[in-house]
Write an enzyme that holds these catalytic residues in place. Structure first.
Site, PDB file in Angstrom:
ATOM      1  N   PHE A 142       2.124  -5.401   7.531  1.00  0.00           N
ATOM      2  CA  PHE A 142       2.403  -4.749   6.157  1.00  0.00           C
ATOM      3  C   PHE A 142       3.919  -4.703   6.359  1.00  0.00           C
ATOM      4  CE2 PHE A 142       4.108  -1.013   3.928  1.00  0.00           C
ATOM      5  CZ  PHE A 142       3.414  -1.227   2.788  1.00  0.00           C
ATOM      6  N   ASP A 227       9.681  -6.782  12.343  1.00  0.00           N
ATOM      7  CA  ASP A 227       9.666  -5.709  11.386  1.00  0.00           C
ATOM      8  C   ASP A 227       9.440  -4.278  12.251  1.00  0.00           C
ATOM      9  OD1 ASP A 227       9.045  -3.646   9.785  1.00  0.00           O
ATOM     10  OD2 ASP A 227       7.839  -4.910   8.382  1.00  0.00           O
ATOM     11  N   LYS A 256      12.254   4.020   8.204  1.00  0.00           N
ATOM     12  CA  LYS A 256      11.287   5.238   8.613  1.00  0.00           C
ATOM     13  C   LYS A 256      12.066   6.131   9.310  1.00  0.00           C
ATOM     14  CE  LYS A 256       6.714   4.021   7.583  1.00  0.00           C
ATOM     15  NZ  LYS A 256       6.349   2.636   7.224  1.00  0.00           N
TER      16      LYS A 256
HETATM   17  C1  LIG Z   1       6.662   1.633   5.933  1.00  0.00           C
HETATM   18  C2  LIG Z   1       6.568   0.379   6.395  1.00  0.00           C
HETATM   19  C3  LIG Z   1       7.303  -0.672   5.551  1.00  0.00           C
HETATM   20  C4  LIG Z   1       7.763  -0.230   4.213  1.00  0.00           C
HETATM   21  O1  LIG Z   1       8.847   0.787   4.289  1.00  0.00           O
HETATM   22  P1  LIG Z   1       9.335   1.437   3.126  1.00  0.00           P
HETATM   23  O2  LIG Z   1      10.215   2.453   3.257  1.00  0.00           O
HETATM   24  O3  LIG Z   1       8.056   2.346   2.543  1.00  0.00           O
HETATM   25  O4  LIG Z   1       9.730   0.372   2.066  1.00  0.00           O
HETATM   26  C5  LIG Z   1       7.852  -1.889   5.940  1.00  0.00           C
HETATM   27  N1  LIG Z   1       7.392  -2.390   7.186  1.00  0.00           N
HETATM   28  C6  LIG Z   1       6.382  -1.649   8.135  1.00  0.00           C
HETATM   29  C7  LIG Z   1       6.055  -1.905   9.381  1.00  0.00           C
HETATM   30  C8  LIG Z   1       6.303  -0.389   7.742  1.00  0.00           C
HETATM   31  O5  LIG Z   1       5.547   0.503   8.546  1.00  0.00           O
END
Ligand SMILES: *Cc1c(COP(=O)(O)O)cnc(C)c1O
Length: 402
Positions: A142, A227, A256
């Site tokens: 994700f 990420d 986050k």
């Molecule tokens: C939450 C998340 C995102 C997206 O972040 P947003 O601030 O909602 O755009 C991308 N990558 C990972 C691994 C995430 O947990």
């Protein structure tokens, strides 16, 4: 301080249903105030929060130093564009870069998806002179909801109905080094992955996987981009999760937890990679604004003053001990996956009803990937709160038929 809102939960929910687009599944609870791992609804009911801010509340709700830093900053300078320098942004760049252990330069934005968009641009800008533009990502990943990050997200359910996606993305099976190597060709610019998949079910990179990808990227002249939007900023007991594996990536993305609950995203890239992001190639109007950067600096200061990286490991082990004991009693738990304050329990059933039963008993948890209970507690949660919440979770699991 008032524990209640002006409106009742019912009134808040009715207005939201009429005036706010219904693109979220929401519980019928309106939250008003938070303090650490506690949160209160509009009627003053108190909940124990094992999932504060969907991973953003790494220090719990309203951490005092972050509150103070934001209050001071908001009264001094709210926002200036990136045509000027500001002290909070410069200090945050330094703070993040020095904590990687491998240097790196930062770009700031406001969310995780934006951070990954910047990383995708970095991959293409760096690959272009060598004819490289493709990016390999992994099943169950994700990376966000805007088109670049969404295309990178290799889960068909997120693409359904909004295709066509961006060209140039390939999906490899998670954890399979040989299959990844086979997908790579001379046009592949980068590999992008979460060191621990979050939304995909708290899946830790298997032994040798990250090291193998690093070696593959070196051999093929590709960027290794991590990420760390969910795993970064102390969540797993290291500033960045990749530090557990002792590998050095080319690009890391963050969001986050980075602002201690305040919206902020960021990219850290090796200087030789970062230099391709020249004036005109990329920007974010609110990116790296003084309030968000002051919040992030206060978050880092809190971690260091209260020794919270170590604390995150202790929190994880206390949860592991409780969940392991429940696993011995309940066949519903199949596997427990923990790295610091990032905790997953693989269930044999849909976790939705478990989350709802916990909510009724005043405990907030999350279920992801349908069958994985996910806990992203505050790293400063106290032992009694862990014990009390886990007792509720145990009761609920033991009362649930398989
Ligand atoms: C939450 C998340 C995102 C997206 O972040 P947003 O601030 O909602 O755009 C991308 N990558 C990972 C691994 C995430 O947990």
């Amino acid at each position: 301080m008032s524990n209640t809102a002006t409106l009742s939960s019912q009134d808040i929910i009715a207005r939201a249903k009429q005036y706010v687009i219904g693109n979220y599944t929401r519980y019928p609870v309106a939250l008003v105030r938070g303090e650490g791992s506690w949160i209160w609804d509009a009627e003053g009911n108190r909940y124990l929060d094992f999932f504060p801010g969907w991973g953003c509340g790494v220090l719990g709700h309203c951490p005092p130093k972050v509150v103070k830093a934001v209050q001071e900053q908001v009264a001094t300078l709210i926002h200036v564009p990136n045509t000027w320098y500001t002290e909070p942004q410069a200090l945050l760049g330094e703070a993040l870069s020095t904590r990687t252990g491998w240097g790196g330069q930062c770009f700031f934005c406001n969310s995780g998806t934006e951070a990954n968009e910047a990383a995708i641009k970095l991959a293409r800008l760096n690959g272009k002179p060598k004819g490289k533009y493709k990016i390999v990502t992994f099943t169950n990943s994700f990376h966000g909801r805007t088109y670049g990050s969404l295309t990178a997200t290799a889960q068909p359910k997120y693409h359904a109905g909004v295709e066509p996606m961006l060209p140039g993305f390939l999906y490899a099976p998670w954890g399979d080094l040989d299959a990844t190597a086979k997908l790579v060709d001379d046009e592949t610019a980068a590999i992008l992955l979460e060191p621990i998949q979050g939304e995909g079910g708290v899946n830790l990179a298997p032994p040798g996987f990250l090291e193998g990808l690093r070696e593959l990227c070196d051999r093929k002249g590709m960027l290794l981009m991590l990420d760390e939007v969910q795993t970064g900023m102390g969540r797993t007991g290291a500033w960045f999760a990749h530090q557990h594996w002792k590998i050095v990536p080319d690009v890391v993305t963050l969001a986050k937890a980075i602002g201690g609950g305040v919206a902020l995203g960021g990219v850290i890239a090796k200087p030789e990679v970062a230099e391709k992001l020249k004036p005109g190639t990329h920007a974010a109007t609110f990116g790296g604004n003084p309030i968000a950067c002051a919040a992030a600096l206060a978050t880092i200061a809190t971690f260091e003053e209260e020794n919270l990286l170590d604390r995150a490991m202790q929190v994880g082990e206390r949860f592991r001990a409780h969940l392991t004991a429940v696993k011995a009693e309940s066949p519903l738990i199949q596997e427990i996956r923990v790295k610091g304050a990032m905790i997953g329990a693989q269930l044999s059933i849909d976790g939705g009803p478990i989350v709802e039963a916990c909510l009724k008993r005043g405990l907030l948890i999350n279920c992801t990937h349908k069958t994985v209970l996910r806990l992203l507690p505050a790293v400063n949660i106290d032992a009694q709160q862990i014990d009390d919440g886990c007792a509720i979770l145990r009761e609920v699991l033991l009362a649930t038929a398989g």
